[in-house]
Design an enzyme around this catalytic site. Sequence first.
Site, PDB file in Angstrom:
ATOM      1  N   GLY A 199       0.804  -1.208   0.000  1.00 16.13           N
ATOM      2  CA  GLY A 199       0.000   0.000   0.000  1.00 16.13           C
ATOM      3  C   GLY A 199       0.837   1.258   0.000  1.00 16.13           C
ATOM      4  O   GLY A 199       2.018   1.245  -0.352  1.00 16.13           O
TER       5      GLY A 199
ATOM      6  N   GLY B 156       5.500   4.689  -8.803  1.00 14.68           N
ATOM      7  CA  GLY B 156       6.297   3.487  -9.034  1.00 14.68           C
ATOM      8  C   GLY B 156       5.428   2.240  -9.037  1.00 14.68           C
ATOM      9  O   GLY B 156       5.549   1.377  -9.920  1.00 14.68           O
ATOM     10  N   HIS B 157       4.525   2.134  -8.064  1.00 16.13           N
ATOM     11  CA  HIS B 157       3.578   1.015  -8.040  1.00 16.13           C
ATOM     12  C   HIS B 157       2.688   1.035  -9.286  1.00 16.13           C
ATOM     13  O   HIS B 157       2.418  -0.007  -9.894  1.00 16.13           O
ATOM     14  CB  HIS B 157       2.680   1.094  -6.800  1.00 16.13           C
ATOM     15  CG  HIS B 157       3.384   0.903  -5.500  1.00 16.13           C
ATOM     16  ND1 HIS B 157       3.513   1.913  -4.579  1.00 16.13           N
ATOM     17  CD2 HIS B 157       4.000  -0.177  -4.954  1.00 16.13           C
ATOM     18  CE1 HIS B 157       4.146   1.461  -3.513  1.00 16.13           C
ATOM     19  NE2 HIS B 157       4.470   0.199  -3.726  1.00 16.13           N
TER      20      HIS B 157
ATOM     21  N   GLN C  98       7.734  -9.511   8.093  1.00 15.66           N
ATOM     22  CA  GLN C  98       8.977  -9.066   7.472  1.00 15.66           C
ATOM     23  C   GLN C  98       9.581  -7.839   8.149  1.00 15.66           C
ATOM     24  O   GLN C  98      10.591  -7.310   7.699  1.00 15.66           O
ATOM     25  CB  GLN C  98       8.774  -8.797   5.979  1.00 15.66           C
ATOM     26  CG  GLN C  98       7.941  -7.569   5.646  1.00 15.66           C
ATOM     27  CD  GLN C  98       7.622  -7.491   4.166  1.00 15.66           C
ATOM     28  OE1 GLN C  98       6.893  -8.327   3.637  1.00 15.66           O
ATOM     29  NE2 GLN C  98       8.175  -6.494   3.480  1.00 15.66           N
TER      30      GLN C  98
ATOM     31  N   LYS D 134      13.968  -1.334  -7.414  1.00 13.52           N
ATOM     32  CA  LYS D 134      14.475  -0.618  -6.236  1.00 13.52           C
ATOM     33  C   LYS D 134      14.790  -1.593  -5.107  1.00 13.52           C
ATOM     34  O   LYS D 134      15.748  -1.404  -4.363  1.00 13.52           O
ATOM     35  CB  LYS D 134      13.471   0.439  -5.759  1.00 13.52           C
ATOM     36  CG  LYS D 134      14.037   1.320  -4.652  1.00 13.52           C
ATOM     37  CD  LYS D 134      13.046   2.364  -4.215  1.00 13.52           C
ATOM     38  CE  LYS D 134      12.054   1.796  -3.240  1.00 13.52           C
ATOM     39  NZ  LYS D 134      12.679   1.478  -1.913  1.00 13.52           N
ATOM     40  N   ASP D 135      13.973  -2.630  -4.971  1.00 14.73           N
ATOM     41  CA  ASP D 135      14.233  -3.668  -3.974  1.00 14.73           C
ATOM     42  C   ASP D 135      15.071  -4.776  -4.631  1.00 14.73           C
ATOM     43  O   ASP D 135      14.607  -5.901  -4.809  1.00 14.73           O
ATOM     44  CB  ASP D 135      12.917  -4.214  -3.432  1.00 14.73           C
ATOM     45  CG  ASP D 135      12.130  -3.152  -2.690  1.00 14.73           C
ATOM     46  OD1 ASP D 135      12.598  -2.693  -1.642  1.00 14.73           O
ATOM     47  OD2 ASP D 135      11.049  -2.765  -3.174  1.00 14.73           O
TER      48      ASP D 135
ATOM     49  N   GLN E 232      15.710  -8.042  -2.756  1.00 16.16           N
ATOM     50  CA  GLN E 232      14.436  -8.741  -2.603  1.00 16.16           C
ATOM     51  C   GLN E 232      14.047  -9.456  -3.891  1.00 16.16           C
ATOM     52  O   GLN E 232      13.530 -10.581  -3.851  1.00 16.16           O
ATOM     53  CB  GLN E 232      13.346  -7.761  -2.190  1.00 16.16           C
ATOM     54  CG  GLN E 232      11.968  -8.391  -2.038  1.00 16.16           C
ATOM     55  CD  GLN E 232      10.972  -7.424  -1.454  1.00 16.16           C
ATOM     56  OE1 GLN E 232      10.938  -7.202  -0.258  1.00 16.16           O
ATOM     57  NE2 GLN E 232      10.160  -6.823  -2.300  1.00 16.16           N
TER      58      GLN E 232
ATOM     59  N   SER F 260       9.290   5.798  -3.088  1.00 17.40           N
ATOM     60  CA  SER F 260       9.134   4.842  -1.997  1.00 17.40           C
ATOM     61  C   SER F 260       7.982   5.284  -1.109  1.00 17.40           C
ATOM     62  O   SER F 260       7.791   6.489  -0.879  1.00 17.40           O
ATOM     63  CB  SER F 260      10.418   4.775  -1.162  1.00 17.40           C
ATOM     64  OG  SER F 260      10.212   4.032   0.026  1.00 17.40           O
TER      65      SER F 260
ATOM     66  N   ARG G 112       7.951   5.006   1.978  1.00 18.10           N
ATOM     67  CA  ARG G 112       8.563   5.587   3.167  1.00 18.10           C
ATOM     68  C   ARG G 112       8.848   7.082   2.993  1.00 18.10           C
ATOM     69  O   ARG G 112       9.043   7.791   3.985  1.00 18.10           O
ATOM     70  CB  ARG G 112       9.849   4.842   3.524  1.00 18.10           C
ATOM     71  CG  ARG G 112       9.601   3.403   3.933  1.00 18.10           C
ATOM     72  CD  ARG G 112      10.913   2.662   4.130  1.00 18.10           C
ATOM     73  NE  ARG G 112      10.690   1.228   4.283  1.00 18.10           N
ATOM     74  CZ  ARG G 112      10.512   0.607   5.437  1.00 18.10           C
ATOM     75  NH1 ARG G 112      10.541   1.317   6.548  1.00 18.10           N
ATOM     76  NH2 ARG G 112      10.317  -0.692   5.486  1.00 18.10           N
TER      77      ARG G 112
END
Length: 280
Positions: free
Chosen positions: A31, A36-37, A61, A150-151, A154, A187, A189
Amino acid sequence: MIIFKESSRINSHLQSLKKDGKRIGFVPTMGALHPGHLSLINTCKSENDITVCSIFVNPTQFNNQEDYINYPVTIENDVKLLIESGCDILFLPPASQVYPKDYQKKHYDLGNIENILEGFYRPGHFQGVCQVVDRLLTIVDPQALYMGRKDYQQCMVIQKLLELTKRQSLQLRICPTQRETDGLAMSSRNLRLNKEERKQALNISKVLNFMKKEIEHLPIPQIKEIAVKELEKDGFVVDYIEISDAQTLEPASSNSKPLVGLIAASLNKVRLIDNMALNS
């Protein structure tokens, strides 16, 4: 857009669509959606018949409980953005649907990839990522999975997960990092940064660009030393600045192979990560 909150209902619906020959693409998120999403959603839409997005802030996580509690939640705006983007289905489950009572926690043999960089600074993080992605893939059962570069680490972990769970037929699509016009990696964040911190955060991408510029000219240890000093001078608490083999993430000693620069650093407890290809 159809919203599902129960895993059995979305699974039944998607299985019916697949029997009708529909190709399912899946974009998992936590969310606080940003462009980017939405770029992942748009790419997914262009390559599949049905685009599914999930929003679930996965507790397993987060090794820092404060980070989990403070993770931005913007559901109403997220739904609005998904409708505007043409997303077909949103999976918005409570934790009990992702981890039901009979859920048995697994351990994933990820190898050294889970012990370095993000894995070192966030112990258990990638096990939690694998738990939730494994569950979501079981529920959605897509033909293609979309994630952002970006991740970077991951993405490598998820590739390993697909091998471990024998999902090699599932296409993992790693899409380019989306950046603000000034270069800051998008991001969720970033929403936690105040105006001054937002300006400071831009220094991460500036340092990555410095690393890219100097990789052919300076020794790798010197590049990293300069990069750390630059961020610390700007008020960052640096977890790591690393130059790694782009295929293994092992620390690089020369620039003879494709390399990636990776940074994790915090501003007033807001932890930001970014990466950049340095020589390819």
